[in-house]
Structure formats: structure tokens, C-alpha cells
Design an enzyme around this catalytic site. Structure first.
Site, PDB file in Angstrom:
ATOM      1  CG  ASP A 136       2.273  -4.317   8.979  1.00 34.37           C
ATOM      2  OD1 ASP A 136       1.305  -5.872   9.323  1.00 34.37           O
ATOM      3  OD2 ASP A 136       2.223  -4.493   7.580  1.00 34.37           O
ATOM      4  CB  THR A 196      -1.438   0.026   0.892  1.00 36.02           C
ATOM      5  OG1 THR A 196      -2.076  -1.087   1.423  1.00 36.02           O
ATOM      6  CG2 THR A 196      -2.236   1.114   1.247  1.00 36.02           C
ATOM      7  CB  VAL A 235      10.301  -3.356  -3.109  1.00 32.03           C
ATOM      8  CG1 VAL A 235      12.178  -3.803  -2.604  1.00 32.03           C
ATOM      9  CG2 VAL A 235       9.725  -3.302  -1.331  1.00 32.03           C
TER      10      VAL A 235
END
Lengths: 148, 554
Positions: free
Chosen positions: B165, B56, B60
């Protein structure tokens, strides 16, 4: 000042702060979750089984098949049109429906070119760079002389 | 590389990601070209090979650069979404600099910026897809994996970073090289003692003033975005940031009173301590309320806010006093009962950080506890351990917070969950009582290799002899008593030797990979990681000293 009350239907879950300062939040389910042992590994035991057209139980197993060799190229699909990305811009403090459109908007561009990024640059300035410049990789920018 | 916030999506290694993006080759190529355009300096240094992850808040790429020594090196280029606030970007960099580069925490090599486009250069670690290898790992590999994850967590917690996370796709694992890297500080928050300065700017909830009643609207801070306000920077960047953010704090942004998550239960919210809401009056019991609620879009919302001075920043014309006096009027008798009414539903919603991935959120996150600590990361580590021991990933599958909580209750017990929630100020009412499961039996049965008990249908329940009567009282005292009695739960069981080692016996078929002899200490550690009470949940430091790891080098 009439109080309208409503009873929660079973099964439910209700959460509230013990000081009653805030609005309670709750969930009414059709059925409470159960551990489903019959789901095959590595599926979640909480995966809900879906029945396919033949009425057979079907659990989507996301485990990938071993990669094909590079020569076996699948059909190249035409990429779908770029989905509009919705989101929230922290710089402009604004929701947007289309990321690219927002980033190009005047408001965002003003921020993008502002000194707000000094905090980032201060950190960057302390990095040593141990990479070489690949001159030959520099894209050749065709410069036309604008002879008016 | 980071596969960021792709919930239910295993991380991708480069090869596989190329596969994934192959079908979209055109798209990927334009992405690479776009990146070169956005940050032209990249072209002088790197050959970008392909996109290896998309989340989001970032994409990468795998790239190759030449080192001064002359040899080539693979790097991961993390291109942050240009809507990220500079302070957040800087905080992420600070986390990588301060905590990264050792103990399995990803470091940073360099960083490029052009305007709002920032690209972080990190070492590239080729890694497995958790889902693909989950059921082929030996027990010893699982032990090493957990040990190395806890090492990374110990390090970041030492610096006062709450990752928020922790999940397999943010913990890169190279099986062959036995290398590990905890990545992605894009959601990180600081503890009150954090050593990462910029995480202090991203305010901690405890210092937050409660939000007040007001008309939901979105105000724009025009002064902030004015390009003419280029003042020479006399003070430190942090101060500038603080100042700027303080001005932001006066602008409130409303979030929907019911945020839906998409069916794939991806979490895209990056809420921050101090995120503030307007109270939303429910329209459920008030036909056509006079308060107009804008239609809530199901969009990722990231809010940056500020550490506010205790000398009260004007909060939309209403201070805390107003708020509490208002709530005093809003008493009703629905508390801990199976009802809601127009009075309790008209109270403002509590706001607490929720960022992260639903299946990995700790109970205190799911119930909106405002004081969240590094213990939320330990819970997430426990969920990873649960996956490793049960062979199931994702373990929990829920599209919203309360469904996730219901699933946790199904494993850990409803009474136990309710009891623990009391200690952090939450009342949970559950229409059904669900007994806690015995973790060993649960995991063995889910792995499908149960050698020790009969695999009959029906729910497995905790053996009554091992069930603890919960003290009627509440609070920490009784809870720690409960903990103490729990401590010996697994030691009390007979039939399993707790030697903490994989026994090598020549007669064992090699395909068991140690799964036939799981020590009790494994489940004891799991129990302590999945402690429903964040105050007593095991810390990373203590977990590394747990008997489960006793044969390992610290």
C-alpha cells in the site's frame, strides 16, 4: 449441454489466465479512458468532468484552503449519528453489519479474552518502556463500597 | 501517525486534522474517551490530544508522553480495529521492529494491549499534505523525496516485506525537517524468503492450493473461539499461531464474485495470500442457478489464511485433483476472443491478493497474477513519481481494477501492456489499440509548463522513431530485448542535457524551481519504475544507483 455465448460490446477489456483454468473477467465501458489535459492541476487527468446546475464544467478540486487561524471557529455541527461500520472479523471469521455490536458479541468477546493474543504479548514483553507514568493523569475511579 | 487507507485523501497534519474533526468534535472526544476506556493503561502514560487519522483498519491519535529524561514527547498512537487477527497484529509489529527505525521506515516505541484492543506507539512526525504541497515543490525536492522513498523501499524489501500500500499518505514527509517515514504495515505480506517470521504464517500465494467447487457458505470455526481452550503454551507463539491458522484454513469464506468498490474508489480489502474463494457459478447465463449466492455486501473484507502444509489439508472434501479435472471439462473457444460463454463463465474465479489502493496497483495486481513480488511496491513508487512530475494527484482515478488497467494502457500503451501481461501468464484483450505516451511530454503538458514543444490539442504520441516494434514472440527473451532497446530511449533524444543536476543560473526566474530543466534521467527512471513487466521492473536497490540520483549521497 448447451453453450450460451455472448459477445462483448465495444469498447471492452477482457483478462484471462493463459491456461484457461479460471473465469475470465472483463469490462465494457461506454468510452475508453482518455487523458484529459484540460483538467486543472492537481486534478487527475482521468477525472470525469461534471456539469453543475449552470451547465458549467466543474471539477471538484480537493485542495484545501490554508487553515484559518484557530480563533475563527466555524459553526460547530452536531455530529451525525455514528455510522454503522460494516466489515469482516478476522477473529470470528464472520461478516458483521455493525462493528460495535459485533465486538461486544459473546463470540467475539470469547476470542478477545482468549489466549490467542499470546503471539502479540510475546512481542510486547520485549519492548522497553521509556515513558514515565503520569500518576496525576490517572483517572480517578470512584469506588463505592457495596454495602449490601 | 498514519492516515491509513484513506484513498484519495491526502494525509493530514495534526493541525489540519483537528480542523477536519472539529466539525465532529463531539465524536472525536468520545473516540478519545473510548480509547482510554478500551486500553486503560494509556491514561497512566499519555495525554491524548486528538485524532489525526482514520482508516479502515485503524485510527491514529496524537498524544504526549513524558520520557524518563523528563521532557515531553509527541507520539502517534495507532489503535487497530479490534477485529484484526492477533497474528496480523503481531506481524505488523514485527515489521516495525525488524525493518523500522531507520532508512525512513517508521519504527515502534511501545505497544499496549487489553483484550482485543491493541495500540501501537510510534514517534510522531508532523507532515505535509501531499496534495497541498504537490505543486509548490522544487524539482530538487522531488528528487530528494523519491530518493528517500526508494531508500525506505530498499530496506523493507531487503527484509522480504511487500508493503502493498505504498502511496503518499503512507509516506510521511516533513518538508522543513526533510524527514520521511514509510508507515503502515497493516497490509504487508512476506516474500518466500521473508525475514519476518510472522509474515510466513500469512501464506504466500505460490504455495496455495487452488480452491474448488463448492457451495458458497460461511462456516464458523467454533472450536477456535471456545474460551475454554486455554491451553498452556508449550511451544513458541509462532507455532501456536500456525497451528491455529491451519485450523482456520479449513474454513472457507466466500467472497462475492463481483466485489464493488465504492465510488470514492477506496480500497478496503485486505486480502491475504492464500485467501480462498469458493468457485462462484455465474448466474448470468444460468437462470436461477441452483447454487445460492448470498447477497454480496460491499464491505471491507480481510481474510487471514494460513500457510498450509504440503501434505494437503482437507479442502472441503475436494482436493486439487478434482479442481483440475473439473477445469479440463470447461474448455471453450472464447479464449482471446471478444466473447464469453456459459462454459468459461462457470469456471472458478482466480484469487490473488488485491489489497491496496486502486490507483497504485501494479498491472499484475489488477490482472490477478498470483505471484506478486516486491515489484508491486516499485510500481506504486512510480505512480507517486508520476504525480510529482505531472503535478496531478491522484494520477489515476478508477473505481475498479479494469478501469485502472484501461487508464494505465492509456499512458503506457495497450500493446505494451498486453505484451507484458503474457510474461506473467495473463491474456489481455483490448478492443482498442492505444499508443504509449512519451512520459516527458505527458508530464510537461499536465504540469502546464511546457517549454520544449508546441502545446497543440490532441493526444501526444510517441515519436515513431522511438517506438519499438514489438517482437512477435513472447516470453522473457524478447522482453529483455525490448528492455535493452528501451534503455537508450531517453539518451537518444537530443535537446536535453542529462546532467542529473539542477543548474544554477542567475537569469532563471526563481519560480521555475528547476522545472525548466528536467534531466532525461528523471523520465528514464520513471519509465523503469512503471515497467509493465514485474520481472524487469527496476528494484529499489538499483533505482538508488540510477543516474537520476548520481549527485546524491548514497
Amino acid at each position: 449441454d448447451q453453450k450460451i455465448k455472448s459477445k462483448l460490446k465495444n469498447p471492452f477489456l477482457k483478462v484471462e489466465d493463459r491456461r484457461c483454468h479460471y473465469r475470465p473477467f472483463y469490462l465494457q465501458l461506454s468510452s475508453f479512458p482518455v487523458v484529459n489535459y484540460s483538467n486543472p492541476r492537481p486534478c487527475s487527468p482521468f477525472d470525469v468532468e461534471k456539469k453543475n446546475a449552470n451547465g458549467q464544467k466543474q471539477i471538484h478540486n480537493k485542495q484545501r484552503k490554508p487553515a484559518h487561524s484557530d480563533r475563527e471557529k466555524g459553526p460547530v455541527q452536531v455530529p451525525a449519528k455514528h455510522k454503522r461500520k460494516k466489515g469482516y472479523c478476522e477473529c470470528c471469521m464472520k461478516k458483521y453489519d455493525d462493528l460495535h455490536a459485533h465486538v461486544e458479541s459473546e463470540q467475539h468477546q470469547n476470542f478477545a479474552q482468549s489466549s490467542q493474543y499470546q503471539v502479540v504479548d510475546d512481542i510486547i514483553s520485549k519492548f522497553p518502556c521509556d515513558f514515565l507514568e503520569l500518576r496525576e493523569n490517572t483517572p480517578k475511579v470512584k469506588r463505592r463500597k457495596c454495602s449490601v | 501517525m498514519e492516515a491509513v487507507h484513506l484513498d484519495e485523501q491526502p494525509p493530514l497534519n495534526a493541525e489540519n486534522s483537528f480542523k477536519k474533526y472539529e466539525s465532529n468534535k463531539k465524536g472525536a472526544i468520545t473516540d478519545i474517551e473510548r480509547l482510554y476506556q478500551a486500553v486503560p493503561q494509556l491514561a497512566n502514560v499519555f495525554k491524548i490530544k486528538g485524532k489525526i487519522g482514520e482508516g479502515t483498519f485503524s485510527s491514529v491519535y496524537l498524544a504526549i508522553g513524558q520520557l524518563r529524561g523528563g521532557h515531553e514527547e509527541k507520539v502517534a498512537l495507532k489503535h487497530l480495529i479490534p477485529t484484526s487477527h492477533p497474528v496480523r497484529i503481531a506481524a505488523e509489529l514485527q515489521c516495525l521492529i525488524i525493518a523500522g527505525g531507520q532508512d525512513n521506515v517508521m519504527g515502534v516505541k511501545y505497544c499496549f494491549r487489553k483484550n482485543d484492543h491493541v495500540v501501537i506507539v510510534m514517534p510522531y512526525l508532523e507532515h505535509e499534505s501531499f496534495l497541498d504541497i504537490l505543486n509548490s515543490l522544487s524539482f530538487e525536492e522531488v528528487r530528494n523525496y523519491m530518493f528517500n522513498l526508494l531508500k525506505a523501499l530498499k530496506r523493507i524489501h531487503h527484509f522480504g516485506i511487500v508493503h502493498r500500500d505504498v502511496k503518499p499518505s503512507n509516506f510521511l514527509y516533513n518538508r522543513q525537517l526533510q524527514q520521511y517515514a514509510l508507515v503502515d504495515f497493516g497490509l504487508a505480506q512476506g516474500t518466500p524468503e521473508t525475514k519476518v517470521d510472522l509474515l510466513k504464517v500469512i501464506q504466500s500465494e505460490t504455495q496455495q492450493k487452488s480452491c474448488t467447487y463448492n457451495k458458497p457458505l460461511i462456516t464458523l470455526e467454533s472450536q477456535v473461539t471456545s474460551p475454554t481452550s486455554r491451553q498452556p503454551v508449550h511451544h513458541s507463539a509462532t507455532k501456536t499461531a500456525n497451528k491455529r491458522l491451519c485450523s482456520i484454513s479449513q474454513t472457507q469464506i466466500k467472497q462475492g464474485h463481483k466485489r464493488k468498490e465504492d465510488p470514492e474508489c477506496r480500497s478496503v480489502q485486505r486480502s491475504v495470500f492464500g485467501e480462498r474463494n469458493f468457485n462462484v457459478r455465474s448466474s448470468a447465463f444460468q437462470a436461477r442457478s441452483t447454487v445460492r449466492q448470498p447477497r454480496i455486501m460491499d464491505i471491507p473484507v480481510r481474510k487471514l489464511s494460513v500457510k498450509k502444509k504440503t501434505t494437503s489439508v482437507v479442502n472441503n472434501g475436494l482436493g486439487k485433483k478434482t479442481a483440475s479435472s473439473t477445469s479440463a471439462k470447461l474448455t471453450c473457444d472464447c479464449y482471446a476472443k471478444d466473447s464469453v460463454c456459459s462454459v468459461c463463465l462457470s469456471r472458478r474465479q482466480q484469487v490473488a491478493p488485491r489489497a491496496g489502493t486502486p490507483g497504485f496497483r501494479a498491472p499484475e495486481v489488477l490482472t490477478k497474477c498470483p505471484n506478486q513480488t516486491t515489484a508491486i511496491d516499485m510500481w506504486s513508487a512510480g505512480i507517486i513519481f508520476l504525480s510529482l512530475l505531472s503535478g496531478r494527484y491522484p494520477f489515476y482515478k478508477a473505481s475498479d481494477d479494469l478501469t485502472a488497467l484501461a487508464q494505465i494502457m492509456t499512458i503506457r500503451g495497450s500493446r505494451e501492456t498486453i505484451q507484458a501481461a503474457k510474461t506473467f501468464g495473463k491474456s489481455i484483450l483490448c478492443s482498442k489499440e492505444i499508443p504509449a505516451q512519451d512520459l516527458r511530454k505527458l508530464c510537461e503538458r499536465l504540469r502546464g509548463k511546457n517549454t520544449n514543444f508546441d502545446n497543440s490539442a490532441g493526444d501526444i504520441q510517441v515519436n515513431p522513431s522511438q517506438e519499438f516494434a514489438l517482437p512477435a514472440g513472447i516470453g522473457n527473451a524478447s522482453d529483455s530485448a525490448l528492455q535493452t532497446s528501451k534503455k537508450h530511449m531517453y539518451q537518444k533524444q537530443s535537446g536535453h542535457e542529462d546532467d542529473g543536476r539542477e543548474k544554477k543560473t542567475t537569469q532563471k526566474p526563481s519560480d521555475l524551481k528547476g522545472w525548466d530543466k528536467i534531466p532525461n534521467s528523471a523520465y528514464d527512471l520513471l519509465d523503469k519504475l512503471l515497467d509493465l513487466n514485474p520481472a524487469t521492473r527496476i528494484t529499489a536497490k538499483d533505482a538508488l544507483l540510477h543516474p537520476f540520483f548520481k549527485t546524491m549521497k548514497q
